[in-house]
Design a protein around this motif. Structure first.
Motif, PDB file in Angstrom:
ATOM      1  N   ASP A 290       1.911  -0.368  -8.144  1.00  0.00           N
ATOM      2  CA  ASP A 290       2.008  -1.824  -8.010  1.00  0.00           C
ATOM      3  C   ASP A 290       0.661  -2.356  -7.550  1.00  0.00           C
ATOM      4  OD1 ASP A 290       2.868  -4.402  -7.820  1.00  0.00           O
ATOM      5  OD2 ASP A 290       4.573  -3.983  -6.491  1.00  0.00           O
ATOM      6  N   GLU A 291      -0.058  -2.950  -8.485  1.00  0.00           N
ATOM      7  CA  GLU A 291      -1.399  -3.484  -8.225  1.00  0.00           C
ATOM      8  C   GLU A 291      -2.309  -2.456  -7.568  1.00  0.00           C
ATOM      9  OE1 GLU A 291      -1.524  -7.367  -6.621  1.00  0.00           O
ATOM     10  OE2 GLU A 291       0.203  -8.057  -7.752  1.00  0.00           O
TER      11      GLU A 291
ATOM     12  N   GLN B 236       3.140  -1.997  -3.484  1.00  0.00           N
ATOM     13  CA  GLN B 236       2.120  -3.002  -3.200  1.00  0.00           C
ATOM     14  C   GLN B 236       1.840  -3.007  -1.701  1.00  0.00           C
ATOM     15  OE1 GLN B 236       3.168  -6.923  -4.540  1.00  0.00           O
ATOM     16  NE2 GLN B 236       1.055  -7.624  -4.434  1.00  0.00           N
TER      17      GLN B 236
ATOM     18  N   SER C 215       6.585  -7.198  -8.588  1.00  0.00           N
ATOM     19  CA  SER C 215       6.972  -6.215  -7.570  1.00  0.00           C
ATOM     20  C   SER C 215       8.481  -6.070  -7.499  1.00  0.00           C
ATOM     21  CB  SER C 215       6.437  -6.621  -6.207  1.00  0.00           C
ATOM     22  OG  SER C 215       5.040  -6.643  -6.231  1.00  0.00           O
TER      23      SER C 215
HETATM   24 MG   LIG Z   1       3.735  -7.940  -6.204  1.00  0.00          MG
END
Ligand SMILES: [Mg+2]
Ligand SMILES: Nc1ncnc2c1ncn2[C@@H]1O[C@H](COP(=O)(O)OP(=O)(O)OP(=O)(O)O)[C@@H](O)[C@H]1O
Lengths: 371, 317
Positions: B160-161, B88, B48
């Protein structure tokens, strides 16, 4: 600065406000309830109609006329006490602070004096009273004044000393008219401060600020739309308060540019403080606690509900460093007394305060480095 | 742009320090225009931090980052309209509906013509369009986040994810969306700790651990370059099978499903093993032979597992 962006932001905030029913209630209804409750409590103080218990032991025509006169001229609400009872016991039993006793020979003495048979005939009216009562003195003075007037009239000659009252204020005002500017200033303060603190901590914690920082919205747009939103709320809330005050209490207040100006300064000052708080107190709950710690002293010590002259000297000095004091006084200067010069002076002080805190607030607001 | 640059993202010697912690430790890499680039690494690896420096949420401590040919620390204003970001733990305004949220973000980008309905359909939120954000499940919220990241028709998309917390079906749907975006020619920068996600979607995978990139390449290259064995998996084995295999000189391990895994170097070793089991009268239900996956590459390179728990190892079905 992009108007389209600010408008988009404003729409989201207003929709959120509208859909958050409890927040809406506390912002709009709470100050109105305050006005209704306190306005009703202090309504009597404005009208000044006093209860008066009278025990007429004489029951003559003359005594009946005397009581009537008191009722009309003195604006008393007369309640008769049975002549057969003991007035002292009666007052104790019923927790009365005053009974006026008219003696048995009232009619006879009155007629002697009126027919000029006896020049120096006089009658003694007895106050049976409770000296521990705070309001009884006022009532007795009021009666004394009434009797003095009656004595004077009986003498049949016009009085030599007369008097005229000139208020140092342009206009007599009622308590409710004093109260409403205070409630407006307070309601706008609370909404702006808590609105800013709640919104900022929530958006920060939820990471929405982080997401926003990847869009073209700038910090200026963001802060400006928050100010606009708070200002819109303040206007809506103030209009609601004023409507209720006019309808229910028939207040006479001057609505003009000053009102708008002081509301705007109120918003700027407390949105600024809110932004500073959210910067230094990251946890949502501690930020709210800090906001409370700011709001409460202001509410009670800056003359929102009662004149600060009623407080001890050191508290009065303290009140003069509270920003809300200047908004209260400024609003009163313009709304009650139409005193533009005073309003301007207060506006200058709170304006300087708002400028400083708003600028600090802007610099304190983080935009990048989300976490 | 007529002549698109070869690289959408160039990172040189990037570091990020949080107090004493060096979260990103001098990494360099490039992302080609139009490719899907995956950052694969465990929790706290620095994924991140790196992405958010590139998409300008955070500032680097040192190093150079060029996005769409521009320095991210200097040209934010010019870059922002051309990228889309799903941070995220994405979250949005609780009381605002899916449609209103997308409208809001499209207004921020001054895109009056954004195809809101198209986006809603793209992420399968059509029957939730009028639902307030707070009433959406976590997976649906995440999908709204992806739609928001696309609202300005960006050239580079950072996710992000994007599939953490989604159920397997929803995850697959997101993969479909991402593959669709890739077809449109968008550059996608993805972070994940699902190796299968990286394997399926990514043209290039960078494995990051403790703030450093320890390997880069296509999934196939990574496996090719870092492993020289095959994995034989036997299901429901007899107790004595373990002994038989040990005698052949291999080191069998039970995995979490009580299957037996054996690493062998050559295909002949497989036949040898199976014959030995047959000769000894051992039995098993089924078998599977495959190349090692990124998980094993990762394990070999870092000595640490990608996941704490076993459940997420999900075999590709
Ligand atoms: Mg992260
Ligand atoms: N704002 C911050 N302040 C201090 N340390 C931080 C901050 N953000 C991240 N870190 C630390 O930096 C390291 C890298 O964090 P980062 O969030 O980049 O990891 P990640 O790979 O994204 O992990 P995850 O898979 O959990 O999201 C971690 O050790 C983390 O604790």
């Amino acid at each position: 600065m992009k108007l389209r962006v600010i408008r988009a932001n404003l729409i989201v905030k207003l929709k959120t406000f509208y859909r958050e029913r409890t927040a809406m209630f506390f912002t709009l209804a709470f100050p109105i309830i305050l006005i209704l409750v306190f306005g009703t409590i202090f309504l009597d103080r404005d009208k000044l109609s006093l209860d008066l218990y009278v025990q007429d032991l004489d029951h003559s025509q003359a005594s009946a006329r005397f009581v009537k006169t008191l009722q009309f001229n003195g604006n008393f609400k007369i309640i008769e006490v049975d002549p057969a009872t003991d007035a002292r016991e009666y007052a104790q039993k019923h927790k009365l602070n005053l009974i006026l006793v008219i003696p048995k020979d009232f009619g006879i003495l009155h007629d002697q004096r009126a027919d000029n048979k006896t020049h120096d005939a006089s009658v003694i009216l007895r106050y049976i009273y409770d000296p521990s009562s705070t309001s009884v003195k006022t009532k007795m003075e009021y009666l004394n004044m009434e009797f003095a007037g009656m004595n004077q009239r009986m003498s049949g000659r016009p009085p030599f000393y007369r008097w005229e009252e000139t208020s140092i204020l342009n206009q007599k005002y009622r308590f409710i008219e004093f109260f409403i500017p205070g409630v407006i200033a307070m309601a706008v303060m609370i909404a702006s401060l808590f609105g800013t603190v709640n919104m900022n901590t929530e958006l920060l914690q939820k990471g929405i600020i982080r997401k926003l920082s990847t869009t073209p919205i700038t910090r200026t747009d963001w802060i400006l739309s928050n100010i606009l939103y708070q200002f819109a709320l303040a206007i809506i809330s103030t209009i609601a308060m004023l409507l209720v005050s006019y309808w229910v209490f028939h207040v006479e207040l001057h609505i003009n540019g000053w009102l708008l100006g002081f509301i705007l300064l109120d918003v700027f000052a407390f949105v600024g403080i809110g932004m500073i708080l959210t910067r230094f107190v990251q946890e949502a709950q501690s930020a709210v606690a800090a906001a409370n710690a700011i709001v409460f002293p202001m509410m009670f010590l800056s003359g929102s509900f009662f004149p600060i002259e009623m407080m001890p000297g050191f508290l009065q000095t303290f009140a003069r460093v509270l920003p809300l004091y200047y908004i209260n006084e400024g609003l009163r200067a313009s709304m009650i007394f139409s005193d533009n010069l005073a309003a301007l002076r207060y506006a200058a002080i709170i304006g300087a305060f708002a400028a400083v805190f708003f600028t600090l607030g802007i610099t304190a607001t983080k935009w990048e480095e989300g976490k | 742009m007529a002549n698109q640059a070869k690289h959408a993202i160039e990172v040189e010697n990037l570091t990020k320090r949080y107090g004493n912690l060096l979260a990103v430790n001098g990494i360099s890499f490039t992302v080609r225009t139009g490719e899907v680039f995956a950052f694969l690494g465990p929790n706290g690896a620095g994924k991140s931090t790196t992405v958010e420096i590139i998409d300008m949420i955070r500032r680097p401590t040192s190093g150079k980052v060029r996005l769409l040919g521009m320095d991210v620390t200097k040209k934010k204003r010019a870059i922002v309209p051309r990228i889309g970001v799903l941070p995220q733990d994405f979250s949005s305004f609780d009381r605002i509906t899916v449609r209103e949220t997308l409208q809001f973000y499209s207004r921020l980008f001054s895109r009056g013509n954004a195809d809101i309905d198209g986006l809603i359909e793209l992420v399968h939120l059509k029957d939730k369009a009028e639902e307030q954000y707070k009433n959406l499940s976590g997976g649906l919220q995440q999908r709204l986040g992806i739609a928001i990241a696309l609202v300005n028709d960006p050239e580079v998309v950072f996710l992000d994810e994007p599939t953490t917390g989604l159920d397997p079906r929803a995850r697959r749907e997101v993969w479909e969306v991402l593959l669709g975006l890739k077809k449109q020619g968008k550059t996608i920068f993805l972070t994940t700790h699902y190796m299968e996600e990286a394997e399926i979607l990514a043209d290039t995978v960078a494995i990051i651990s403790r703030g450093m990139i320890i390997a880069t390449g296509s999934p196939a290259e990574l496996i090719e370059n870092n492993t020289n064995y095959l994995v034989l998996t036997l299901q429901s084995v007899d107790a004595n099978v373990v002994e038989i295999i040990r005698k052949l000189g291999f080191e069998p391990v039970h995995d979490n499903h009580q299957d037996l895994k054996v690493r062998v170097e050559h295909t002949e070793d497989i036949l040898k093993t199976l014959n030995a089991i047959k000769d000894a009268g051992g039995s098993f239900l089924s078998l599977d032979v495959r190349r090692p996956n990124l998980e094993e590459v990762f394990l070999k390179l870092t000595g640490e597992a990608l996941h704490a728990g076993p459940a997420e190892n999900g075999e590709v079905g």
